[in-house]
Write an enzyme that holds these catalytic residues in place. Structure first.
Site, PDB file in Angstrom:
ATOM      1  N   CYS A  88       0.839  -1.214   0.000  1.00  0.00           N
ATOM      2  CA  CYS A  88       0.000   0.000   0.000  1.00  0.00           C
ATOM      3  C   CYS A  88       0.868   1.255   0.000  1.00  0.00           C
ATOM      4  O   CYS A  88       1.510   1.582   1.012  1.00  0.00           O
ATOM      5  CB  CYS A  88      -0.918  -0.031   1.223  1.00  0.00           C
ATOM      6  SG  CYS A  88      -1.824   1.500   1.517  1.00  0.00           S
ATOM      7  N   CYS A  91      -0.076   3.967   2.561  1.00  0.00           N
ATOM      8  CA  CYS A  91       0.298   3.534   3.904  1.00  0.00           C
ATOM      9  C   CYS A  91       1.731   3.944   4.225  1.00  0.00           C
ATOM     10  O   CYS A  91       2.046   4.325   5.358  1.00  0.00           O
ATOM     11  CB  CYS A  91       0.169   2.016   4.045  1.00  0.00           C
ATOM     12  SG  CYS A  91      -1.509   1.385   3.850  1.00  0.00           S
TER      13      CYS A  91
END
Length: 331
Positions: A88, A91
Site C-alpha cells: 500500500c 500507507c
C-alpha cells in the site's frame, strides 16, 4: 446488563454489542485517577518528574496479541490502530507520520500497527474495506478516526481531539513524560473538552441502573440538542436495556418460534438477540418480520429496527447491510 469489565474483553472482535458503550469506563477512570494522584504525591514529596511510559509507543500487533496489546492497554492509554500493508503506497506515507507523532506525544497515545495481509481476521471483523485505515480503542471501545492518507497537520488535530475526549470522558491520560524534562510543551497544553452536566447526569443514571432516569435524562439532552450523537446512542441503549430487564428469555424465544407473524414476540426476541451479541440475528429477524407484515404492524417493526441500528452505530457494516436488506423488502 453487561458488567463494566466486559468492555475490556474481545467484544470488538466477537461481534457482540457493548451495551455499556456510553457509560464511563469505571475501572479505567479509577486507574487513571490513581496514577494522577500518585504523580501529584511524588511531586509534592520531592518534585520527581513523571516517569516515561513502561510500554513501547509503537508496536506491531497480531491476532494473538490484540487483546493484551490493544483492548487491555486501552484502559490506560488511547491506542491508535494503523491498518496497513506492504504493497500500500499511501500507507507508506501515513505510517511514518503516525509513528513520529506517537513518539512526540510521549506516552499520551500508543500506536498499534496491524498488517492486514497477515491479520485478515482482525481486518474483517473491524470492517476494513480500504487502507490505510486508522481507528482508536479507548477503554475497550472502538473509535473510527479516518480512512485514506492524511497530512500531518490533520492527523495531529485528530489525535488532539482523541486525547481530549479520552481524558475528559474516560479519565484516561496515558503516562506522559514530564514536559520540562523532555521539552515537549504540547503534552501540557492538550485541549480539553468541557464537561456536559446534562449528559453526565444521564450517564450517571445509567451507571446506577436507573434505566427510567437514564431514558428521561437522555431525552432531556435531545430536547435541547436533537442531533446529539452520544445522547441518541445512550437513549437507544437505555431503552433497550429497560425493555429486556424483566423478560424471560426462554419464554420469549418459544413464543417467537411458535408464531413468526407475532410482531410483539419478534420484537422481544430481537431485543434479546441484540443484548446477547447476536447482532445479525436481531436485524435479520426484524427484516424478515417487516416482509411478513403490513400497515401499522410493519411500521412498528421498521421503527424498532431503526432504533436498534442506533444502538450499534450507523457506520457498522452490519447496520449498512441490514439497511439495504430493509430497503429491499420495503420497496
Amino acid at each position: 446488563m453487561q458488567s463494566r469489565n466486559s468492555r475490556l474483553n474481545n467484544s470488538a472482535l466477537r461481534g457482540a454489542v457493548d451495551l455499556a458503550a456510553v457509560k464511563a469506563a469505571g475501572e479505567a477512570a479509577q486507574k487513571a485517577e490513581q496514577a494522577r494522584a500518585e504523580r501529584a504525591r511524588q511531586a509534592e514529596a520531592g518534585g520527581a518528574p513523571a516517569a516515561a511510559p513502561a510500554y513501547p509507543l509503537v508496536l506491531d500487533v497480531t491476532e494473538e496479541t490484540f487483546e493484551a496489546e490493544v483492548v487491555q492497554r486501552s484502559a490506560e492509554v488511547p491506542v491508535v490502530v494503523d491498518f496497513w500493508a506492504e504493497w500500500c503506497g499511501p500507507c507508506k506515507q501515513l505510517s511514518p507520520i503516525l509513528e513520529r507523532l506517537a513518539e512526540e506525544y510521549a506516552g499520551r497515545i500508543v500506536l498499534a500497527k496491524i498488517d492486514v495481509d497477515a491479520n485478515q481476521l482482525i481486518a474483517q471483523q473491524f470492517g476494513i474495506q480500504g487502507i490505510p485505515a486508522v481507528m482508536a480503542v479507548v477503554a475497550g471501545q472502538l473509535v473510527p478516526l479516518f480512512q485514506g492518507a492524511e497530512n500531518e497537520a490533520n492527523v495531529r488535530k485528530i489525535i488532539d481531539q482523541l486525547i481530549a475526549v479520552a481524558e475528559q470522558r474516560f479519565g484516561i491520560t496515558g503516562v506522559p513524560v514530564d514536559p520540562a524534562a523532555e521539552g515537549d510543551e504540547r503534552a501540557a497544553t492538550a485541549p480539553r473538552v468541557a464537561a456536559d452536566p446534562a449528559l453526565e447526569a444521564a450517564h450517571d443514571a445509567l451507571d446506577r441502573g436507573d434505566l427510567g432516569g437514564a431514558v428521561q435524562a437522555y431525552q432531556n439532552v435531545l430536547a435541547d440538542r436533537p442531533g446529539h450523537i452520544e445522547a441518541k446512542l445512550g437513549l437507544a441503549q437505555a431503552q433497550l436495556l429497560r425493555r429486556v430487564e424483566s423478560l424471560d428469555p426462554q419464554a420469549v424465544r418459544a413464543e417467537a418460534a411458535a408464531d413468526p407473524k407475532d410482531v410483539q414476540a419478534q420484537l422481544r426476541a430481537a431485543d434479546l438477540d441484540l443484548v446477547g451479541g447476536h447482532v445479525e440475528d436481531a436485524f435479520g429477524r426484524l427484516v424478515a418480520t417487516v416482509a411478513k407484515t403490513f400497515g401499522e404492524d410493519r411500521d412498528t417493526v421498521r421503527v424498532r429496527l431503526l432504533e436498534l441500528f442506533e444502538v450499534i452505530g450507523a457506520d457498522d457494516p452490519r447496520v449498512i447491510a441490514s439497511r439495504a436488506a430493509l430497503a429491499r423488502v420495503l420497496f
